[in-house]
Each structure stands twice: as structure tokens, then as C-alpha cells.
Design a protein around this motif. Structure first.
Motif, PDB file in Angstrom:
ATOM      1  N   SER A  72       0.836  -1.207   0.000  1.00 49.67           N
ATOM      2  CA  SER A  72       0.000   0.000   0.000  1.00 49.67           C
ATOM      3  C   SER A  72       0.863   1.247   0.000  1.00 49.67           C
ATOM      4  N   GLY A  73       0.226   2.353  -0.332  1.00 51.62           N
ATOM      5  CA  GLY A  73       0.902   3.641  -0.259  1.00 51.62           C
ATOM      6  C   GLY A  73       1.234   4.011   1.173  1.00 51.62           C
ATOM      7  N   THR A  74       0.328   3.665   2.073  1.00 49.16           N
ATOM      8  CA  THR A  74       0.579   3.968   3.486  1.00 49.16           C
ATOM      9  C   THR A  74       1.873   3.303   3.943  1.00 49.16           C
ATOM     10  N   ASN A  77       4.838   5.334   2.833  1.00 46.47           N
ATOM     11  CA  ASN A  77       5.095   6.491   3.698  1.00 46.47           C
ATOM     12  C   ASN A  77       5.722   6.057   5.019  1.00 46.47           C
ATOM     13  N   HIS A  98      -1.624  13.451   4.434  1.00 47.57           N
ATOM     14  CA  HIS A  98      -2.093  12.087   4.656  1.00 47.57           C
ATOM     15  C   HIS A  98      -1.370  11.453   5.842  1.00 47.57           C
ATOM     16  N   GLU A 103      -3.299   8.030   8.476  1.00 44.57           N
ATOM     17  CA  GLU A 103      -2.504   6.800   8.586  1.00 44.57           C
ATOM     18  C   GLU A 103      -2.534   6.217   9.995  1.00 44.57           C
ATOM     19  N   GLU A 150       3.150  16.305  -0.512  1.00 42.86           N
ATOM     20  CA  GLU A 150       2.239  15.470  -1.299  1.00 42.86           C
ATOM     21  C   GLU A 150       2.104  16.067  -2.693  1.00 42.86           C
ATOM     22  N   ASN A 154      -3.755  15.878  -1.636  1.00 44.60           N
ATOM     23  CA  ASN A 154      -5.085  15.268  -1.638  1.00 44.60           C
ATOM     24  C   ASN A 154      -6.151  16.184  -1.035  1.00 44.60           C
ATOM     25  N   ASP A 183       5.420  12.158  -1.113  1.00 39.86           N
ATOM     26  CA  ASP A 183       4.266  11.270  -1.152  1.00 39.86           C
ATOM     27  C   ASP A 183       3.615  11.492  -2.510  1.00 39.86           C
ATOM     28  N   ALA A 185       1.379   9.669  -4.143  1.00 38.12           N
ATOM     29  CA  ALA A 185       0.207   8.815  -4.374  1.00 38.12           C
ATOM     30  C   ALA A 185      -0.409   9.129  -5.744  1.00 38.12           C
ATOM     31  N   ARG A 186      -0.513  10.434  -6.055  1.00 35.07           N
ATOM     32  CA  ARG A 186      -1.062  10.855  -7.359  1.00 35.07           C
ATOM     33  C   ARG A 186      -0.040  11.679  -8.145  1.00 35.07           C
ATOM     34  N   TRP A 209       7.382   7.967  -4.073  1.00 30.59           N
ATOM     35  CA  TRP A 209       6.639   6.748  -4.410  1.00 30.59           C
ATOM     36  C   TRP A 209       5.388   7.087  -5.198  1.00 30.59           C
ATOM     37  N   ASP A 211       1.398   5.458  -6.178  1.00 29.78           N
ATOM     38  CA  ASP A 211       0.369   4.493  -5.780  1.00 29.78           C
ATOM     39  C   ASP A 211      -0.267   3.919  -7.046  1.00 29.78           C
ATOM     40  N   SER A 213      -3.017   1.861  -6.751  1.00 29.27           N
ATOM     41  CA  SER A 213      -4.419   1.537  -6.460  1.00 29.27           C
ATOM     42  C   SER A 213      -5.306   2.769  -6.479  1.00 29.27           C
ATOM     43  N   LYS A 214      -4.772   3.897  -6.934  1.00 25.81           N
ATOM     44  CA  LYS A 214      -5.602   5.101  -7.098  1.00 25.81           C
ATOM     45  C   LYS A 214      -6.016   5.184  -8.567  1.00 25.81           C
TER      46      LYS A 214
HETATM   47  C1  LIG Z   1      -4.161   7.287  -0.737  1.00 29.47           C
HETATM   48  C2  LIG Z   1      -3.041   8.096  -0.252  1.00 29.47           C
HETATM   49  C3  LIG Z   1      -2.040   7.531   0.532  1.00 29.47           C
HETATM   50  C4  LIG Z   1      -2.077   6.107   1.007  1.00 29.47           C
HETATM   51  O1  LIG Z   1      -2.152   5.164   0.003  1.00 29.47           O
HETATM   52  P1  LIG Z   1      -2.874   3.745   0.254  1.00 29.47           P
HETATM   53  O2  LIG Z   1      -2.493   2.966  -0.936  1.00 29.47           O
HETATM   54  O3  LIG Z   1      -4.343   4.043   0.346  1.00 29.47           O
HETATM   55  O4  LIG Z   1      -2.347   3.192   1.532  1.00 29.47           O
HETATM   56  C5  LIG Z   1      -1.001   8.348   0.928  1.00 29.47           C
HETATM   57  N1  LIG Z   1      -0.940   9.632   0.561  1.00 29.47           N
HETATM   58  C6  LIG Z   1      -1.886  10.220  -0.183  1.00 29.47           C
HETATM   59  C7  LIG Z   1      -1.748  11.646  -0.567  1.00 29.47           C
HETATM   60  C8  LIG Z   1      -2.983   9.479  -0.609  1.00 29.47           C
HETATM   61  O5  LIG Z   1      -3.932  10.067  -1.330  1.00 29.47           O
END
Ligand SMILES: *Cc1c(COP(=O)(O)O)cnc(C)c1O
Length: 355
Positions: A72-74, A77, A98, A103, A150, A154, A183, A185-186, A209, A211, A213-214
Motif C-alpha cells: 500500500s501507499g501507506t 510512507n 495524509h 494513517e 504530497e 489530496n 508522497d 500517491a497521485r 513513491w 500508488d 491503487s488510485k
Molecule cells: C491514498 C493516499 C495515501 C495512502 O495510500 P494507500 O495505498 O491508500 O495506503 C497516501 N498519501 C496520499 C496523498 C494518498 O492520497
């Protein structure tokens, strides 16, 4: 009390217009096929060829020496701060980050770190704010170990850090002996929106990193990248946290598929987000934050409907979204079409008219 999601009737059809999150995407038939065909091995001993291919690919994408596949992204982090910091150290991050809000307190619970929340508009702090938050090393104050941003932010509204601000944050951090963590994620949303490569965006950041799964549409996984020495240390935490996997190539194949097929199309999500914002802003009393990527935050209060009431009413139109800090967040992704956006705007208009 722990939050438990409301029970869903397992026989109910899936929500038709799902704007809750880009985590709601379902693997497409093509992605499932790639998963089924994946060559696999034992990830924990570095023996899964598909995982290894994914890690090489992401390390290259982000311009880093090495990378590691995480569930996971978490965990990306958490493992990153566990390597960058020692107990009692301070992490500097935006107050809506996040790592602070979402978390489960992992950085304090597992690492004994404290996070200094930095203020700033739209999920980003000004480089000058970071500069002012730094203090000389002393026996009284917590050692400041890492600064985290980030990209995109988010809860800030899917907003994008400018390359100039990213560079300035890196410069300030380096000058003060701090590590830098992105971070992402996106991150690829930011890259598609600006035309700036992921490698450029992540340049100078010790860890970064993305993600899967987004909005990239894979069922699971994030990939964390950095120097070889850093990733080596991350591996120890991955093992400690129970994040080492076995035939994870089945999941990594979905991520490789996502890199091949689902990156450029993020532009469609951004176009849909802009269309949603445009439509909503034409409804009197609805206040909309101009989207920069795939997240749209809006407030219907001025039209006589609270955010919670609007979310509940939209649910009856088979539209799912959520409130976040008093606003409504709508998220576009690969299961959301332009027609669904039009329907959503029409539903909001009808709900406001009936208020
Ligand atoms: C979703 C998200 C995470 C965590 O990712 P997961 O895959 O849901 O654990 C961390 N940082 C940001 C900015 C996110 O949007």
C-alpha cells in the motif's frame, strides 16, 4: 469507538456513479488478463521476475537507483519515515497531509516521530513557511529529520506543487541537513496535468513513491524509490511490518499494465473534473474550488443544502461521494464517464431546486 463502514447489501448492484475515490476503480478485463499471465516467484527473496521488472521500471521513471514493491501507499510512507527518522525526530509536513490525518497515527505509534504541521493554502506550504519552521540543532528541540510533500495534495484539492517550489523546498532541506520525502500517491496525475516528467518532479527528493491503487486502476500496491542504500533499509522495515510478499507478480503485473495503459488517460479524468467543476459552479450558491487534477471540492451551503444533506440526497440518485472537512469531495477516475458527470451536475441542480 472505531469507525466501521455502513453495511452494504451484498446483492445490491454496484453504485452506478462512484465519485467516492479513485481507489474504487475495478481492474479491467485487460488488466485481469495481464495478471493471469504473470510470471511469478517468491517476492520476499527477490525472486519474482514481474515484481523485479516493475521495480526497475518505477526506479527509472522516478530517476532513482532502486525501488521496492509495497502492499500500500501507506506502507511506502511509513517505511520511508522509519528509515529517515529516529524516535523523537520531527517530520515537517502540511497540516492536511495524509501522514498526519489518514494513517492511523502510524508515524507516532511505530516510529515515535512527531509531525510538525505547516500551514498553507490548498494543501501546500510556502517554502518560506518551511524556512521559518526550521531551528538550529539544540538539546531542547526535537531533531528535524525530514520534510514531506504530497504531489498532488489530496485534501488540498488535488492541487499541484510547482516545480520551482519543489526545488526550493529541496534546497532549504538540504541546506539544513534534512532528508526529503515525496508522497506521490497521485504524482502521475501532476505529471500528466503539467507535462513535467516524474523524473523531473522527483529530482532531488531522497524518497518518492507512486500508488497503483488510485487513478492508475490496479487493485493493490505502491512502489517506493530512492538510493540503493535507502531501499536496502526500507526492505528491513517491509519485513518487520509484514509487508514482504510471495507470488506478488500477479499484483505487479497489474501495475505494469497500468503504466502501459492508464497513465495518459489520466488527462480524461482531469477533463471530467473540470467539466464537473464548471457545471457545479453554474448552480447558484454552490461554491467550487477550481480543480487542478482529478479531485473536485465543493460546498453547497450557499444554496441552502448542507454538505452532508447533499451527499445523502445524491445517494438516492445512485451517485456516491463523501464529505471531507466540511466540503464535498468528488473524485474522477477510469470508471467515471463524461455522461456520468453530466448526470451528477443535473442531480445536484435538482436537489438545490428542491431545497
Ligand atoms: C491514498 C493516499 C495515501 C495512502 O495510500 P494507500 O495505498 O491508500 O495506503 C497516501 N498519501 C496520499 C496523498 C494518498 O492520497
Amino acid at each position: 469507538m472505531h469507525y466501521t463502514p455502513p453495511p452494504r447489501d451484498p446483492k445490491a448492484p454496484p453504485i452506478r456513479i462512484n465519485l467516492l475515490s479513485d481507489t474504487q476503480t475495478r481492474p479491467t478485463p485487460g488488466m485481469r488478463e495481464a495478471m493471469a499471465r504473470a510470471e511469478v516467484g517468491d517476492e520476499q527473496i527477490g525472486d519474482d521476475p514481474t515484481v523485479n521488472a516493475l521495480c526497475e521500471r518505477v526506479a527509472d521513471l522516478l530517476g532513482k537507483e532502486a525501488a521496492v514493491f509495497m502492499p500500500s501507499g501507506t506502507m511506502c510512507n511509513v517505511a520511508a519515515t522509519l528509515v529517515h527518522c529516529r524516535p523523537g525526530d520531527e517530520i515537517l509536513a502540511h497540516e492536511t497531509a495524509h501522514i498526519i490525518a489518514r494513517e492511523g497515527g502510524a508515524h507516532a505509534a511505530l516510529g515515535g516521530f512527531q509531525i510538525m504541521p505547516l500551514p498553507g493554502a490548498d494543501g501546500k506550504f510556502a517554502p518560506e513557511t518551511l524556512r521559518r519552521a526550521l531551528h538550529p540543532r539544540s538539546r531542547y528541540q526535537p531533531p528535524q529529520a525530514v520534510v514531506s510533500v504530497e504531489q498532488t495534495a489530496n485534501i488540498g484539492g488535488g492541487t499541484i506543487w510547482t516545480k520551482a517550489d519543489l526545488d526550493e523546498v529541496v534546497e532549504i532541506a538540504k541546506a539544513n541537513g534534512l532528508a526529503t520525502h515525496m508522497d506521490g500517491a497521485r504524482l502521475l496525475n501532476a505529471c500528466v496535468a503539467t507535462g513535467i516528467s516524474a523524473r523531473e518532479m522527483a529530482k532531488g527528493w531522497d524518497s518518492a513513491w507512486i500508488d497503483f491503487s488510485k487513478g492508475l486502476g490496479a487493485p493493490i500496491g505502491g512502489v517506493l524509490a530512492g538510493s540503493s542504500a535507502f531501499i536496502d533499509e526500507v526492505w528491513r522495515w517491509k519485513q518487520r511490518l509484514g509487508g514482504s510478499m510471495r507470488q506478488a507478480g500477479i499484483c505487479a503485473a497489474a501495475c505494469i499494465y497500468a503504466l502501459d495503459h492508464n497513465v495518459d488517460r489520466l488527462a480524461d479524468d482531469h477533463a471530467n473534473a473540470r467539466a464537473l467543476a464548471r457545471g457545479l459552479s453554474q448552480i447558484a450558491g454552490v461554491e467550487v474550488q477550481e480543480p487542478e487534477s482529478n479531485l473536485v471540492f465543493f460546498k453547497p451551503d450557499g444554496a441552502g443544502v448542507s454538505a452532508d444533506a447533499m451527499v445523502a440526497a445524491l445517494r438516492r440518485y445512485d451517485v456516491l461521494l463523501t464529505t471531507m472537512d466540511g466540503r464535498i469531495r468528488a473524485c474522477t477516475h477510469l470508471d467515471v464517464t463524461a455522461a456520468m458527470i453530466e448526470e451528477t451536475v443535473a442531480a445536484v441542480r435538482e436537489i438545490v431546486r428542491g431545497a
